[in-house]
Motif scaffolding. Structure first.
Motif, PDB file in Angstrom:
ATOM      1  N   THR A 125     -15.151  18.642  -5.876  1.00  0.00           N
ATOM      2  CA  THR A 125     -14.125  18.153  -6.620  1.00  0.00           C
ATOM      3  C   THR A 125     -13.326  16.490  -5.670  1.00  0.00           C
ATOM      4  OG1 THR A 125     -13.980  20.030  -7.904  1.00  0.00           O
ATOM      5  CG2 THR A 125     -11.611  18.913  -7.654  1.00  0.00           C
ATOM      6  N   VAL A 126     -13.629  17.542  -4.474  1.00  0.00           N
ATOM      7  CA  VAL A 126     -12.671  16.663  -3.266  1.00  0.00           C
ATOM      8  C   VAL A 126     -13.194  15.083  -3.728  1.00  0.00           C
ATOM      9  CG1 VAL A 126     -11.721  16.268  -0.809  1.00  0.00           C
ATOM     10  CG2 VAL A 126     -11.329  17.963  -1.770  1.00  0.00           C
ATOM     11  N   VAL A 127     -14.735  15.387  -3.294  1.00  0.00           N
ATOM     12  CA  VAL A 127     -15.634  14.278  -3.103  1.00  0.00           C
ATOM     13  C   VAL A 127     -15.304  13.259  -4.500  1.00  0.00           C
ATOM     14  CG1 VAL A 127     -17.584  13.372  -3.016  1.00  0.00           C
ATOM     15  CG2 VAL A 127     -17.195  15.418  -1.547  1.00  0.00           C
ATOM     16  N   GLN A 128     -15.321  13.713  -5.346  1.00  0.00           N
ATOM     17  CA  GLN A 128     -15.231  12.988  -6.793  1.00  0.00           C
ATOM     18  C   GLN A 128     -13.547  12.753  -6.855  1.00  0.00           C
ATOM     19  OE1 GLN A 128     -15.340  15.527 -10.578  1.00  0.00           O
ATOM     20  NE2 GLN A 128     -15.339  13.794 -11.604  1.00  0.00           N
ATOM     21  N   GLU A 143     -19.939   4.367  -9.026  1.00  0.00           N
ATOM     22  CA  GLU A 143     -19.762   4.586 -11.136  1.00  0.00           C
ATOM     23  C   GLU A 143     -20.861   5.989 -10.835  1.00  0.00           C
ATOM     24  OE1 GLU A 143     -18.684   0.986 -12.869  1.00  0.00           O
ATOM     25  OE2 GLU A 143     -17.349   1.147 -12.293  1.00  0.00           O
ATOM     26  N   GLN A 144     -22.298   5.349 -10.436  1.00  0.00           N
ATOM     27  CA  GLN A 144     -23.262   6.523 -10.945  1.00  0.00           C
ATOM     28  C   GLN A 144     -22.912   7.231 -10.110  1.00  0.00           C
ATOM     29  OE1 GLN A 144     -24.734   5.286 -13.526  1.00  0.00           O
ATOM     30  NE2 GLN A 144     -26.497   4.664 -13.422  1.00  0.00           N
ATOM     31  N   TRP A 145     -22.770   7.174  -8.645  1.00  0.00           N
ATOM     32  CA  TRP A 145     -22.380   8.589  -7.772  1.00  0.00           C
ATOM     33  C   TRP A 145     -21.246   9.384  -8.163  1.00  0.00           C
ATOM     34  CZ3 TRP A 145     -23.010  10.406  -2.791  1.00  0.00           C
ATOM     35  CH2 TRP A 145     -23.403   9.603  -1.861  1.00  0.00           C
ATOM     36  N   LEU A 196     -13.911   9.946  -4.191  1.00  0.00           N
ATOM     37  CA  LEU A 196     -14.476   7.951  -5.193  1.00  0.00           C
ATOM     38  C   LEU A 196     -13.471   7.650  -6.028  1.00  0.00           C
ATOM     39  CD1 LEU A 196     -16.847   6.388  -4.804  1.00  0.00           C
ATOM     40  CD2 LEU A 196     -18.292   8.557  -6.007  1.00  0.00           C
ATOM     41  N   VAL A 197     -13.009   7.991  -7.138  1.00  0.00           N
ATOM     42  CA  VAL A 197     -12.257   7.256  -7.784  1.00  0.00           C
ATOM     43  C   VAL A 197     -11.340   6.487  -6.884  1.00  0.00           C
ATOM     44  CG1 VAL A 197     -10.167   7.670  -9.714  1.00  0.00           C
ATOM     45  CG2 VAL A 197     -12.818   9.155  -9.398  1.00  0.00           C
ATOM     46  N   VAL A 198      -9.825   7.282  -6.077  1.00  0.00           N
ATOM     47  CA  VAL A 198      -9.004   6.312  -5.920  1.00  0.00           C
ATOM     48  C   VAL A 198      -9.848   5.321  -5.029  1.00  0.00           C
ATOM     49  CG1 VAL A 198      -7.389   6.637  -3.818  1.00  0.00           C
ATOM     50  CG2 VAL A 198      -8.625   8.324  -5.279  1.00  0.00           C
ATOM     51  N   ALA A 199     -11.051   5.416  -4.349  1.00  0.00           N
ATOM     52  CA  ALA A 199     -11.557   4.086  -3.610  1.00  0.00           C
ATOM     53  C   ALA A 199     -11.678   3.124  -4.522  1.00  0.00           C
ATOM     54  CB  ALA A 199     -12.637   4.571  -2.900  1.00  0.00           C
ATOM     55  N   LEU A 200     -12.416   3.437  -5.856  1.00  0.00           N
ATOM     56  CA  LEU A 200     -12.807   2.540  -6.818  1.00  0.00           C
ATOM     57  C   LEU A 200     -12.117   1.943  -7.114  1.00  0.00           C
ATOM     58  CD1 LEU A 200     -16.071   3.945  -8.660  1.00  0.00           C
ATOM     59  CD2 LEU A 200     -15.473   1.929  -7.607  1.00  0.00           C
ATOM     60  N   MET A 201     -10.460   2.697  -7.434  1.00  0.00           N
ATOM     61  CA  MET A 201      -8.997   1.828  -7.975  1.00  0.00           C
ATOM     62  C   MET A 201      -8.885   1.053  -7.214  1.00  0.00           C
ATOM     63  SD  MET A 201      -8.024   5.337  -9.793  1.00  0.00           S
ATOM     64  CE  MET A 201      -6.268   4.896 -10.384  1.00  0.00           C
ATOM     65  N   MET A 220     -16.898  15.278   5.736  1.00  0.00           N
ATOM     66  CA  MET A 220     -17.251  13.737   5.077  1.00  0.00           C
ATOM     67  C   MET A 220     -16.217  12.902   5.492  1.00  0.00           C
ATOM     68  SD  MET A 220     -17.800  13.571   1.074  1.00  0.00           S
ATOM     69  CE  MET A 220     -17.235  11.407   0.804  1.00  0.00           C
ATOM     70  N   GLN A 221     -16.019  11.512   5.603  1.00  0.00           N
ATOM     71  CA  GLN A 221     -15.065  10.932   5.515  1.00  0.00           C
ATOM     72  C   GLN A 221     -14.553  10.164   4.330  1.00  0.00           C
ATOM     73  OE1 GLN A 221     -15.779   7.831   8.305  1.00  0.00           O
ATOM     74  NE2 GLN A 221     -16.328   9.207  10.099  1.00  0.00           N
ATOM     75  N   ASN A 222     -13.302   9.718   4.521  1.00  0.00           N
ATOM     76  CA  ASN A 222     -12.839   9.520   3.398  1.00  0.00           C
ATOM     77  C   ASN A 222     -13.655   9.066   2.682  1.00  0.00           C
ATOM     78  OD1 ASN A 222     -11.181   9.446   1.131  1.00  0.00           O
ATOM     79  ND2 ASN A 222      -9.160   8.666   1.986  1.00  0.00           N
ATOM     80  N   TRP A 223     -13.761   7.938   0.891  1.00  0.00           N
ATOM     81  CA  TRP A 223     -14.045   7.238   0.712  1.00  0.00           C
ATOM     82  C   TRP A 223     -13.532   6.117   0.710  1.00  0.00           C
ATOM     83  CZ3 TRP A 223     -19.065   6.438  -0.782  1.00  0.00           C
ATOM     84  CH2 TRP A 223     -19.898   7.925  -1.214  1.00  0.00           C
ATOM     85  N   ARG A 224     -13.640   4.493   1.411  1.00  0.00           N
ATOM     86  CA  ARG A 224     -13.221   3.382   2.169  1.00  0.00           C
ATOM     87  C   ARG A 224     -13.565   2.514   0.977  1.00  0.00           C
ATOM     88  NH1 ARG A 224      -8.848   5.888   4.633  1.00  0.00           N
ATOM     89  NH2 ARG A 224     -10.038   6.961   6.371  1.00  0.00           N
ATOM     90  N   ARG A 225     -12.351   1.717   0.505  1.00  0.00           N
ATOM     91  CA  ARG A 225     -12.818   0.403  -0.366  1.00  0.00           C
ATOM     92  C   ARG A 225     -12.511  -1.089   0.720  1.00  0.00           C
ATOM     93  NH1 ARG A 225     -12.529  -0.909  -5.939  1.00  0.00           N
ATOM     94  NH2 ARG A 225     -12.481  -3.611  -6.150  1.00  0.00           N
ATOM     95  N   ARG A 226     -13.898  -1.513   0.714  1.00  0.00           N
ATOM     96  CA  ARG A 226     -14.103  -2.617   1.392  1.00  0.00           C
ATOM     97  C   ARG A 226     -14.477  -3.873   1.019  1.00  0.00           C
ATOM     98  NH1 ARG A 226     -13.279  -0.036   6.773  1.00  0.00           N
ATOM     99  NH2 ARG A 226     -14.367   2.041   6.499  1.00  0.00           N
ATOM    100  N   GLY A 227     -14.405  -5.276   1.775  1.00  0.00           N
ATOM    101  CA  GLY A 227     -14.816  -6.471   0.858  1.00  0.00           C
ATOM    102  C   GLY A 227     -13.947  -6.595  -0.512  1.00  0.00           C
ATOM    103  N   ARG A 228     -13.657  -7.741  -0.551  1.00  0.00           N
ATOM    104  CA  ARG A 228     -13.204  -8.358  -1.962  1.00  0.00           C
ATOM    105  C   ARG A 228     -14.288  -9.059  -2.187  1.00  0.00           C
ATOM    106  NH1 ARG A 228      -8.251 -11.421   0.804  1.00  0.00           N
ATOM    107  NH2 ARG A 228      -6.601  -9.693   1.575  1.00  0.00           N
ATOM    108  N   GLY A 229     -14.254  -9.067  -4.232  1.00  0.00           N
ATOM    109  CA  GLY A 229     -14.863  -9.952  -5.242  1.00  0.00           C
ATOM    110  C   GLY A 229     -15.405  -9.360  -4.858  1.00  0.00           C
TER     111      GLY A 229
END
Length: 193
Positions: free
Chosen positions: A180-183, A136-138, A186-191, A1-10
């Motif tokens: 645990t790592v996936v979670q 968040e559902q994930w 994902l928290v870090v990406a959401l933040m 699994m690749q790291n979760w990434r946050r992309r885009g704005r708004g």
């Protein structure tokens, strides 16, 4: 699994990753198994004449006997909290009443999160692209699966990080740590960090 990434704005923000085929299949299997447990619990709730008349859904008034379900659907109050909460006594019926009223809604929320995961999971692996609400559902579903697996394994603060390779629970503990790592990622990406 690749790291979760946050992309885009708004309103175009997406939380993305890429899953291998075996990761996608594993998540689907775990989430489906958890959903089946919750469905069995929901389907076995006693029927109530008042509920039928009012349309207010009620659930079990007693906690699950199964440790896994017990971890997913814990009591609202435990006797060991009495001193901590400053309560002299708590009527045992309080947990039953709270459970009866709230358990159907808790199960529905957990099932909805699980369905979001299954609907956004790429069959055979591939790219995952989630809205923040879906992410968040994930988080909810991954946490629930992780808690269920931890209860089945009897994970405590004394559980080693790794078991001997010949231990029948070694692979399951590895999956627990992976979730645990996936979670966490994902928290870090959401933040947005």
């Amino acid at each position: 699994m690749q790291n979760w990434r946050r992309r885009g704005r708004g309103s175009s923000i997406r939380i993305t990753t890429r899953l291998d085929a075996h990761e996608s299949e594993l998540i689907a299997s775990l989430v489906t198994s958890m959903t089946e447990l919750l469905d069995e619990r929901s389907d076995s709730a006693p029927t109530d004449d008042l509920s039928a008349i009012t349309g207010i859904e009620t659930g079990h008034s007693t906690p699950p006997d199964d440790a896994t379900l017990g971890r997913l659907l814990p009591d609202f109050h435990r006797p060991d909290q009495d001193r901590e909460l400053g309560a002299d006594t708590v009527n045992g019926d309080l947990n039953g009443a709270l459970r009866s009223v709230h358990e159907p809604h808790i199960i529905a929320a957990k099932s909805e999160a699980a369905q979001t995961v299954l609907a956004t999971l790429p069959p055979g692996g591939g790219d995952v692209s989630l809205t923040p609400a879906q992410a968040e559902q994930w988080l909810t579903a991954v946490n629930d699966v992780r808690l269920a697996l931890g209860a089945m394994l009897g994970v405590t603060e004394n559980t080693p990080d790794q078991l001997p390779s010949d231990d029948p629970q070694a692979a399951h503990l590895d999956v627990y740590h992976w979730l645990t790592v996936v979670q966490e990622l994902l928290v870090v990406a959401l933040m947005g960090k």
